[in-house]
Design a protein around this motif. Structure first.
Motif, PDB file in Angstrom:
ATOM      1  N   VAL A   2      34.506  37.133  26.368  1.00 25.24           N
ATOM      2  CA  VAL A   2      34.352  37.298  27.808  1.00 25.24           C
ATOM      3  C   VAL A   2      32.864  37.324  28.149  1.00 25.24           C
ATOM      4  O   VAL A   2      32.077  38.003  27.494  1.00 25.24           O
ATOM      5  CB  VAL A   2      35.011  38.603  28.283  1.00 25.24           C
ATOM      6  N   ALA A  24      33.551  37.318  35.848  1.00 24.49           N
ATOM      7  CA  ALA A  24      33.977  37.167  34.463  1.00 24.49           C
ATOM      8  C   ALA A  24      34.438  35.750  34.176  1.00 24.49           C
ATOM      9  O   ALA A  24      34.998  35.081  35.043  1.00 24.49           O
ATOM     10  CB  ALA A  24      35.108  38.144  34.163  1.00 24.49           C
ATOM     11  N   SER A  25      34.200  35.324  32.970  1.00 22.17           N
ATOM     12  CA  SER A  25      34.687  34.017  32.523  1.00 22.17           C
ATOM     13  C   SER A  25      35.053  34.106  31.052  1.00 22.17           C
ATOM     14  O   SER A  25      34.590  34.988  30.337  1.00 22.17           O
ATOM     15  CB  SER A  25      33.624  32.938  32.736  1.00 22.17           C
ATOM     16  N   ARG A  27      38.161  34.632  29.671  1.00 22.78           N
ATOM     17  CA  ARG A  27      39.527  35.122  29.496  1.00 22.78           C
ATOM     18  C   ARG A  27      40.052  35.565  30.846  1.00 22.78           C
ATOM     19  O   ARG A  27      39.274  35.981  31.703  1.00 22.78           O
ATOM     20  CB  ARG A  27      39.562  36.329  28.539  1.00 22.78           C
ATOM     21  N   PHE A  29      41.241  37.890  33.555  1.00 24.59           N
ATOM     22  CA  PHE A  29      40.874  39.290  33.741  1.00 24.59           C
ATOM     23  C   PHE A  29      42.033  40.241  33.527  1.00 24.59           C
ATOM     24  O   PHE A  29      41.848  41.372  33.086  1.00 24.59           O
ATOM     25  CB  PHE A  29      40.280  39.480  35.136  1.00 24.59           C
ATOM     26  N   TYR A  32      42.247  42.439  30.182  1.00 15.36           N
ATOM     27  CA  TYR A  32      41.291  43.420  29.674  1.00 15.36           C
ATOM     28  C   TYR A  32      40.823  44.315  30.818  1.00 15.36           C
ATOM     29  O   TYR A  32      41.313  44.225  31.927  1.00 15.36           O
ATOM     30  CB  TYR A  32      40.102  42.729  28.993  1.00 15.36           C
ATOM     31  N   ASN A  77      38.647  36.407  39.187  1.00 17.91           N
ATOM     32  CA  ASN A  77      38.102  36.997  37.951  1.00 17.91           C
ATOM     33  C   ASN A  77      36.823  37.774  38.236  1.00 17.91           C
ATOM     34  O   ASN A  77      35.815  37.659  37.512  1.00 17.91           O
ATOM     35  CB  ASN A  77      37.823  35.913  36.909  1.00 17.91           C
ATOM     36  N   THR A  98      32.951  44.978  29.217  1.00 16.09           N
ATOM     37  CA  THR A  98      34.362  45.193  28.933  1.00 16.09           C
ATOM     38  C   THR A  98      34.539  46.590  28.343  1.00 16.09           C
ATOM     39  O   THR A  98      33.663  47.098  27.636  1.00 16.09           O
ATOM     40  CB  THR A  98      34.903  44.138  27.950  1.00 16.09           C
TER      41      THR A  98
END
Length: 121
Positions: A2, A24-25, A27, A29, A32, A77, A98
């Motif tokens: 991530v 976020a990139s 995976r 969101f 997690y 995301n 994360t």
């Protein structure tokens, strides 16, 4: 893997508001959790708030409860930190990372560049 990128910081007077974004990139969101952390000059990095992407559960530090709200837009995301009633002691570089519930205070990934928040009195 991530990747998270923070944005939205700036300068604001005490009592004002800012909204931070954590994009976020890598995976989806919903699989997690993400936490916000901050580090003021001369101090250790501290936990601010976290959100579980799957359940939507949130958890915040006592120092920001009632003033900061963490939320997410899973379609984008992106995790947000809405900061109201800002105080000079909120001045810090803010980071997202994360995390894993039920221990959202523990960051799991590497740190990005963060975004600077400066609150003047």
């Amino acid at each position: 893997q991530v990747q998270l990128v923070e944005s939205g910081g700036g300068w604001v007077q005490a009592g004002g508001s800012l909204r931070l974004s954590c994009a976020a990139s890598g995976r989806t969101f919903s699989s997690y959790a993400v936490g916000w952390f901050r580090q003021a000059p001369g101090k250790e990095r501290e936990f601010v708030a976290a959100i579980n992407g799957g359940s939507g559960a949130t958890y915040s530090a006592d120092s920001v409860k009632g003033r900061f709200t963490i939320s997410s837009d899973n379609a984008k995301n992106t995790v947000y930190l809405q900061m109201n009633s800002l105080k000079p002691e909120d001045t810090a570089v803010y980071y997202c990372n994360t995390v894993l519930f039920p221990f959202p205070q523990r960051p799991r990934g590497s740190w990005g560049q963060g975004t600077q928040v400066t609150v003047s009195s």
